[in-house]
Write a protein that holds these residues in place. Sequence first.
Motif, mmCIF file in Angstrom:
data_model
loop_
_atom_site.group_PDB
_atom_site.id
_atom_site.type_symbol
_atom_site.label_atom_id
_atom_site.label_comp_id
_atom_site.label_asym_id
_atom_site.label_seq_id
_atom_site.Cartn_x
_atom_site.Cartn_y
_atom_site.Cartn_z
ATOM 1 N N GLN A 87 4.406 -0.340 6.479
ATOM 2 C CA GLN A 87 3.383 -1.355 6.277
ATOM 3 C C GLN A 87 3.952 -2.706 6.673
ATOM 4 O O GLN A 87 5.007 -3.114 6.197
ATOM 5 C CB GLN A 87 2.954 -1.391 4.810
ATOM 6 N N ASN A 144 3.111 -6.578 6.480
ATOM 7 C CA ASN A 144 2.266 -7.488 5.721
ATOM 8 C C ASN A 144 1.130 -6.708 5.050
ATOM 9 O O ASN A 144 1.343 -6.047 4.052
ATOM 10 C CB ASN A 144 1.779 -8.646 6.576
ATOM 11 N N ASP A 145 -0.088 -6.702 5.582
ATOM 12 C CA ASP A 145 -1.210 -6.066 4.889
ATOM 13 C C ASP A 145 -1.672 -4.746 5.474
ATOM 14 O O ASP A 145 -2.537 -4.104 4.906
ATOM 15 C CB ASP A 145 -2.421 -7.013 4.869
ATOM 16 N N LYS A 146 -1.131 -4.328 6.614
ATOM 17 C CA LYS A 146 -1.692 -3.137 7.244
ATOM 18 C C LYS A 146 -0.611 -2.095 7.512
ATOM 19 O O LYS A 146 0.519 -2.420 7.849
ATOM 20 C CB LYS A 146 -2.415 -3.508 8.535
ATOM 21 N N ILE A 147 -1.002 -0.842 7.379
ATOM 22 C CA ILE A 147 -0.109 0.276 7.668
ATOM 23 C C ILE A 147 -0.172 0.533 9.169
ATOM 24 O O ILE A 147 -1.256 0.645 9.749
ATOM 25 C CB ILE A 147 -0.508 1.525 6.870
ATOM 26 N N VAL A 148 1.013 0.586 9.798
ATOM 27 C CA VAL A 148 1.085 0.765 11.243
ATOM 28 C C VAL A 148 1.975 1.960 11.565
ATOM 29 O O VAL A 148 2.795 2.384 10.755
ATOM 30 C CB VAL A 148 1.639 -0.499 11.950
ATOM 31 N N GLN A 165 0.823 -1.201 0.000
ATOM 32 C CA GLN A 165 0.000 0.000 0.000
ATOM 33 C C GLN A 165 0.857 1.250 0.000
ATOM 34 O O GLN A 165 0.328 2.350 0.014
ATOM 35 C CB GLN A 165 -0.923 -0.016 1.225
ATOM 36 N N VAL A 224 2.882 -5.357 16.768
ATOM 37 C CA VAL A 224 2.466 -6.029 15.535
ATOM 38 C C VAL A 224 3.413 -7.182 15.216
ATOM 39 O O VAL A 224 2.972 -8.275 14.830
ATOM 40 C CB VAL A 224 2.395 -5.014 14.368
#
Length: 159
Positions: A88, A90-94, A42, A102
Amino acid sequence: MIIRRRNRRTVPGLNTASLPDLIFTVLFFFMIVTHMRNVTPQVRYTVPKGSNLTQMEKKAAIIYIYIGKESTSVNDNDNNGSDNYFVQVNDKIVDISQLKDVIIGERNKLLPDELPQMTVSIKADKNCPMGIINDVKQQLRQANALRINYNATQEKEEK
């Protein structure tokens, strides 16, 4: 005397009745064995170039971290500001401050025999400030994720 001609025997055709079973067995084998990657970056990043690169052998226990600009970023000309770089996992922006939790959560998803081979692969933009990468490394250290891989492409040799 009656002369009979011999009928020429034809070779029987190949029996293909079991062929669909064989094809479906091979298809199911590849469907089970193949690991499909579902992560879609992303963030937008350009992979840096390197000279002494090695290929990773075991890719089962890898946690991917992407560091780059938001893919829908309006301000593309600002390469020095760290405000528009995102992390990001894996699949999520942190947020970088949440990265430790995470990574611990991702580690808990792994099988016990994969834990010693757990590797964090960092795919960072080549213009990313080193301060962000240092912050990410500090969070990984706190999460006890000490095997880190940096992604790069092979630098072309000049003749």
